[in-house]
Enzyme design. Sequence first.
Site, mmCIF file in Angstrom:
data_model
loop_
_atom_site.group_PDB
_atom_site.id
_atom_site.type_symbol
_atom_site.label_atom_id
_atom_site.label_comp_id
_atom_site.label_asym_id
_atom_site.label_seq_id
_atom_site.Cartn_x
_atom_site.Cartn_y
_atom_site.Cartn_z
ATOM 1 N N TYR A 58 0.854 -1.127 -0.104
ATOM 2 C CA TYR A 58 -0.016 0.037 -0.061
ATOM 3 C C TYR A 58 0.856 1.202 -0.044
ATOM 4 C CZ TYR A 58 -3.696 -3.169 1.558
ATOM 5 O OH TYR A 58 -4.492 -4.368 1.696
ATOM 6 N N HIS A 124 -0.239 -12.098 1.059
ATOM 7 C CA HIS A 124 -1.172 -11.399 0.243
ATOM 8 C C HIS A 124 -1.475 -12.072 -1.092
ATOM 9 C CE1 HIS A 124 -1.974 -6.681 -0.023
ATOM 10 N NE2 HIS A 124 -3.091 -7.439 -0.512
ATOM 11 N N PRO A 219 -16.313 -4.688 4.088
ATOM 12 C CA PRO A 219 -17.407 -5.045 5.001
ATOM 13 C C PRO A 219 -18.420 -3.808 4.354
ATOM 14 C CG PRO A 219 -16.040 -4.005 6.542
ATOM 15 C CD PRO A 219 -15.065 -4.423 5.183
ATOM 16 N N LEU A 220 -18.110 -2.680 3.897
ATOM 17 C CA LEU A 220 -18.932 -1.556 3.631
ATOM 18 C C LEU A 220 -18.755 -1.505 2.111
ATOM 19 C CD1 LEU A 220 -18.003 1.229 6.239
ATOM 20 C CD2 LEU A 220 -19.927 -0.493 6.062
ATOM 21 N N GLY A 221 -18.845 -2.542 1.460
ATOM 22 C CA GLY A 221 -18.797 -2.537 -0.179
ATOM 23 C C GLY A 221 -18.081 -1.350 -0.829
ATOM 24 N N GLY A 223 -17.639 1.417 0.241
ATOM 25 C CA GLY A 223 -18.197 2.665 0.370
ATOM 26 C C GLY A 223 -19.781 2.552 0.041
ATOM 27 N N PHE A 224 -19.871 1.776 -0.791
ATOM 28 C CA PHE A 224 -21.482 2.008 -1.434
ATOM 29 C C PHE A 224 -22.507 1.783 -0.378
ATOM 30 C CE2 PHE A 224 -25.212 -0.083 -3.175
ATOM 31 C CZ PHE A 224 -25.306 0.847 -4.308
#
Length: 335
Positions: A58, A124, A219-221, A223-224
Amino acid sequence: MERRTIGAATLDVGTIGLGCMPMSWAYTGSRQRGEESLRAVHAALDQGVTLLDTADMYGPFTNELLLGRVLKERRSEAFVSTKVGLLVGEQHIVANGRPGYVRRACDASLRRLQTDVIDLYQLHRADPEVPVEETWGAMADLVSAGKVRSLGLCAVGARSARRSGARLHDGTIRQLERVQQVFPVSAVEAELSVWSTEALDALLPWCAARGVGFLAAMPLGNGFLTGTLTPGEGFEPDDLRARHPRFTAEMMAANQPIVVGLRRIARRHGRLGNTVTPAQVALAWVLAQGRHVVPVPGAKRERWVTENAGAAGLRLTAEDLAEVAGLPAARGSWD
């Protein structure tokens, strides 16, 4: 905050983790600000969010450097997870699982993170030119050397499985079966959310049956599922969502019923006097999938870190879970 355990080593972590990737990689570059990200990490620790998840790729490297600035002061409060096995080039990413590289990469991560031990060291991606047992053996040697406390594996081959007709995580389970013969797997990290539930079929049960922790990525897609994204608004070219098949304007509009459902559940819980958001409902759903599951939402702002941490106190009812189960399946350009 409630505690959960990762793997046979019973490594305590908070109920919700913090994915640090968006602070310097893969998402909107113009909104990546070091000082703001530092405040977000400090806020996470203040809220009892102990699992900090990063990777050497990253940035590359800048994400670990950023975390190192916090860990220098607050190492005892954090459970540090980082990853090895991917190299970033100008226009490509390649796997490197050679034992010598793994040893050098670990030492470099320790320096950047300003710590003498990594709590969870994850592979990874496996190198197709190196038997995964050799890579895993080198990682196990790092445990023996006291540089690493436990080992984890990231899921592989997700999108290619969609096209081939195979179950999404068959390849990951095959790898897990192989490396488990070399050294115990403490955790598996894979995508799991209201709109990406494939891990429930086989991967999550595999982990539960063996006492292996499950880190729920995205887990929040992406941001969607927060309900804060507007269909058609677009993304900057360096944002991974600009090329994601679920983030075209057409697909974002088609998948709005999922967010509407999460909002409906949030309003029900909000009537009790608390402000509840769709994002918190989405995280609470992930937490409800098992005591060995720890959602790791990405965030780079103090506000979102605090909101995500608040999901640990949200308990979904049987009615809520049935309503989520009844939401329409997510659509994307692969469908």
